[in-house]
Design a protein around this motif. Structure first.
Motif, PDB file in Angstrom:
ATOM      1  N   VAL A  83       5.484  -3.604  -8.628  1.00 18.45           N
ATOM      2  CA  VAL A  83       5.104  -4.843  -7.942  1.00 18.45           C
ATOM      3  C   VAL A  83       4.532  -5.835  -8.950  1.00 18.45           C
ATOM      4  N   LYS A  84       3.652  -5.352  -9.814  1.00 20.41           N
ATOM      5  CA  LYS A  84       3.052  -6.220 -10.839  1.00 20.41           C
ATOM      6  C   LYS A  84       4.120  -6.782 -11.764  1.00 20.41           C
ATOM      7  N   ARG A  85       5.050  -5.944 -12.160  1.00 18.74           N
ATOM      8  CA  ARG A  85       6.102  -6.366 -13.089  1.00 18.74           C
ATOM      9  C   ARG A  85       6.926  -7.514 -12.510  1.00 18.74           C
ATOM     10  N   TYR A  86       7.200  -7.450 -11.219  1.00 19.93           N
ATOM     11  CA  TYR A  86       8.035  -8.477 -10.589  1.00 19.93           C
ATOM     12  C   TYR A  86       7.246  -9.678 -10.081  1.00 19.93           C
ATOM     13  N   PHE A  87       6.060  -9.428  -9.534  1.00 20.30           N
ATOM     14  CA  PHE A  87       5.367 -10.503  -8.816  1.00 20.30           C
ATOM     15  C   PHE A  87       3.932 -10.759  -9.271  1.00 20.30           C
ATOM     16  N   GLY A  88       3.501 -10.064 -10.313  1.00 20.75           N
ATOM     17  CA  GLY A  88       2.203 -10.343 -10.891  1.00 20.75           C
ATOM     18  C   GLY A  88       1.091  -9.446 -10.376  1.00 20.75           C
ATOM     19  N   GLU A  89       0.002  -9.450 -11.126  1.00 17.22           N
ATOM     20  CA  GLU A  89      -1.102  -8.552 -10.832  1.00 17.22           C
ATOM     21  C   GLU A  89      -1.784  -8.868  -9.510  1.00 17.22           C
ATOM     22  N   ASN A  90      -1.897 -10.152  -9.157  1.00 20.72           N
ATOM     23  CA  ASN A  90      -2.578 -10.502  -7.909  1.00 20.72           C
ATOM     24  C   ASN A  90      -1.873  -9.899  -6.695  1.00 20.72           C
ATOM     25  N   VAL A  91      -0.558  -9.953  -6.682  1.00 22.47           N
ATOM     26  CA  VAL A  91       0.208  -9.386  -5.574  1.00 22.47           C
ATOM     27  C   VAL A  91       0.067  -7.866  -5.569  1.00 22.47           C
ATOM     28  N   SER A  92       0.104  -7.272  -6.750  1.00 23.39           N
ATOM     29  CA  SER A  92      -0.040  -5.819  -6.842  1.00 23.39           C
ATOM     30  C   SER A  92      -1.420  -5.376  -6.361  1.00 23.39           C
ATOM     31  N   ARG A  93      -2.452  -6.086  -6.756  1.00 23.64           N
ATOM     32  CA  ARG A  93      -3.809  -5.750  -6.312  1.00 23.64           C
ATOM     33  C   ARG A  93      -3.954  -5.923  -4.801  1.00 23.64           C
ATOM     34  N   ALA A  94      -3.352  -6.975  -4.259  1.00 25.18           N
ATOM     35  CA  ALA A  94      -3.423  -7.209  -2.817  1.00 25.18           C
ATOM     36  C   ALA A  94      -2.720  -6.094  -2.047  1.00 25.18           C
ATOM     37  N   THR A  95      -1.631  -5.592  -2.606  1.00 27.00           N
ATOM     38  CA  THR A  95      -0.907  -4.479  -1.980  1.00 27.00           C
ATOM     39  C   THR A  95      -1.768  -3.225  -1.968  1.00 27.00           C
ATOM     40  N   ALA A  96      -2.390  -2.928  -3.095  1.00 26.96           N
ATOM     41  CA  ALA A  96      -3.265  -1.765  -3.172  1.00 26.96           C
ATOM     42  C   ALA A  96      -4.441  -1.899  -2.206  1.00 26.96           C
ATOM     43  N   LYS A  97      -4.996  -3.103  -2.117  1.00 24.13           N
ATOM     44  CA  LYS A  97      -6.125  -3.320  -1.209  1.00 24.13           C
ATOM     45  C   LYS A  97      -5.698  -3.119   0.240  1.00 24.13           C
ATOM     46  N   HIS A  98      -4.513  -3.615   0.587  1.00 24.27           N
ATOM     47  CA  HIS A  98      -3.995  -3.418   1.943  1.00 24.27           C
ATOM     48  C   HIS A  98      -3.872  -1.934   2.267  1.00 24.27           C
ATOM     49  N   MET A  99      -3.470  -1.153   1.278  1.00 27.57           N
ATOM     50  CA  MET A  99      -3.302   0.288   1.460  1.00 27.57           C
ATOM     51  C   MET A  99      -4.629   1.045   1.347  1.00 27.57           C
ATOM     52  N   GLU A 100      -5.693   0.337   0.975  1.00 24.92           N
ATOM     53  CA  GLU A 100      -6.982   0.973   0.677  1.00 24.92           C
ATOM     54  C   GLU A 100      -6.809   2.051  -0.384  1.00 24.92           C
ATOM     55  N   TYR A 101      -6.099   1.636  -1.447  1.00 23.97           N
ATOM     56  CA  TYR A 101      -5.801   2.548  -2.555  1.00 23.97           C
ATOM     57  C   TYR A 101      -6.407   1.980  -3.827  1.00 23.97           C
ATOM     58  N   PRO A 102      -7.080   2.813  -4.635  1.00 25.57           N
ATOM     59  CA  PRO A 102      -7.692   2.308  -5.874  1.00 25.57           C
ATOM     60  C   PRO A 102      -6.636   1.822  -6.855  1.00 25.57           C
ATOM     61  N   TYR A 103      -6.895   0.670  -7.453  1.00 26.65           N
ATOM     62  CA  TYR A 103      -5.931   0.061  -8.360  1.00 26.65           C
ATOM     63  C   TYR A 103      -6.091   0.626  -9.763  1.00 26.65           C
ATOM     64  N   LEU A 104      -5.026   1.224 -10.293  1.00 22.72           N
ATOM     65  CA  LEU A 104      -5.063   1.832 -11.615  1.00 22.72           C
ATOM     66  C   LEU A 104      -4.783   0.771 -12.671  1.00 22.72           C
ATOM     67  N   GLU A 105      -5.695   0.645 -13.638  1.00 18.96           N
ATOM     68  CA  GLU A 105      -5.516  -0.357 -14.680  1.00 18.96           C
ATOM     69  C   GLU A 105      -5.189   0.255 -16.033  1.00 18.96           C
ATOM     70  N   LYS A 106      -5.470   1.542 -16.193  1.00 21.35           N
ATOM     71  CA  LYS A 106      -5.264   2.162 -17.493  1.00 21.35           C
ATOM     72  C   LYS A 106      -4.326   3.363 -17.362  1.00 21.35           C
ATOM     73  N   ASN A 107      -4.223   4.093 -18.441  1.00 16.24           N
ATOM     74  CA  ASN A 107      -3.433   5.329 -18.480  1.00 16.24           C
ATOM     75  C   ASN A 107      -1.940   5.080 -18.296  1.00 16.24           C
ATOM     76  N   ILE A 108      -1.473   3.951 -18.855  1.00 14.38           N
ATOM     77  CA  ILE A 108      -0.039   3.682 -18.942  1.00 14.38           C
ATOM     78  C   ILE A 108       0.338   3.601 -20.408  1.00 14.38           C
ATOM     79  N   ARG A 109       1.500   4.085 -20.732  1.00 17.52           N
ATOM     80  CA  ARG A 109       2.031   3.854 -22.058  1.00 17.52           C
ATOM     81  C   ARG A 109       3.182   2.879 -21.922  1.00 17.52           C
ATOM     82  N   ARG A 110       3.056   1.736 -22.579  1.00 16.88           N
ATOM     83  CA  ARG A 110       4.096   0.721 -22.549  1.00 16.88           C
ATOM     84  C   ARG A 110       4.734   0.662 -23.913  1.00 16.88           C
TER      85      ARG A 110
END
Length: 207
Positions: free
Chosen positions: A177-204
């Protein structure tokens, strides 16, 4: 226009492996304030070898939207995991399908041991990738051309994203979601789901 997402489902699939990404992508809204009046920017469909009912790990019955023959063009393919991958990673029908779709999609992804199917199809040769922690050693032993990442929740390498086991697919989907529509949309999706937003532990991996 919606991005068409195909999630491959099969007998003995791990439920959260496909339901997690399905939930994330289907509840996404570009404008959270218009949630009830708008659709997700992702059109998520379930694809299986045939249109027969799929029986998951735990006994859930799932009806696919498409079989391999009727599957439409996809923008994103998600290959989940589960015990069923142990046989399917050697199934020529499956390998042919994922190879065909890999040439078509913008984004090729896996959850858990779904990466073993992509590996068997030689789609991860030379790619940084991960899988369920119990299968990391198997991936390293059987697929010498894969750069196995053992300590990351999900790994992005070009247009391929693989995630670790089960619940990691949710975090990967939020990253999509973040890749296509940005972090704000991704965070809003996680908030809607009441799911903690992961910011780390990715290898790019930039290529």
């Amino acid at each position: 226009m919606q991005k068409v997402v195909g999630i491959f489902v099969f007998d003995d699939i791990e439920v959260l492996d496909f339901c997690g990404p399905f939930e994330v992508l289907s509840v996404t809204r570009v404008d959270e304030s218009k949630r009830l009046e708008t659709l997700s920017p992702f059109d998520v469909k379930l694809v299986s070898i045939t249109k027969d009912i799929v029986l998951t790990t735990g006994g859930m019955k799932v009806v696919p939207d498409f079989d391999f023959e009727t599957c439409p063009e996809l923008d994103i393919l998600i290959v989940p995991g589960g015990m069923g991958t142990r046989k399917l990673m050697y199934d020529e029908r499956v390998l042919k399908f994922v190879n065909k779709k890999a040439k078509e999609v913008e984004l090729l992804t896996s959850v858990c041991t779904g990466s073993l199917i992509l590996a068997s199809a030689k789609l991860l040769d030379g790619v940084n990738a991960t899988t369920h922690w119990k299968s990391l050693q198997r991936m390293e032993d059987e697929f010498k051309n894969i750069k196995v990442c053992k300590d990351k929740h999900y790994v992005e390498d070009g247009n391929i994203i693989s995630s670790a086991g089960i619940s990691a697919g949710i975090d990967m989907a939020l990253y999509i979601v973040k890749r296509y529509f940005g972090e704000n949309v991704s965070r809003a999706t996680a908030k809607h789901m009441e799911y903690p937003y992961l910011e780390k532990n990715i290898r790019r991996v930039d290529i």
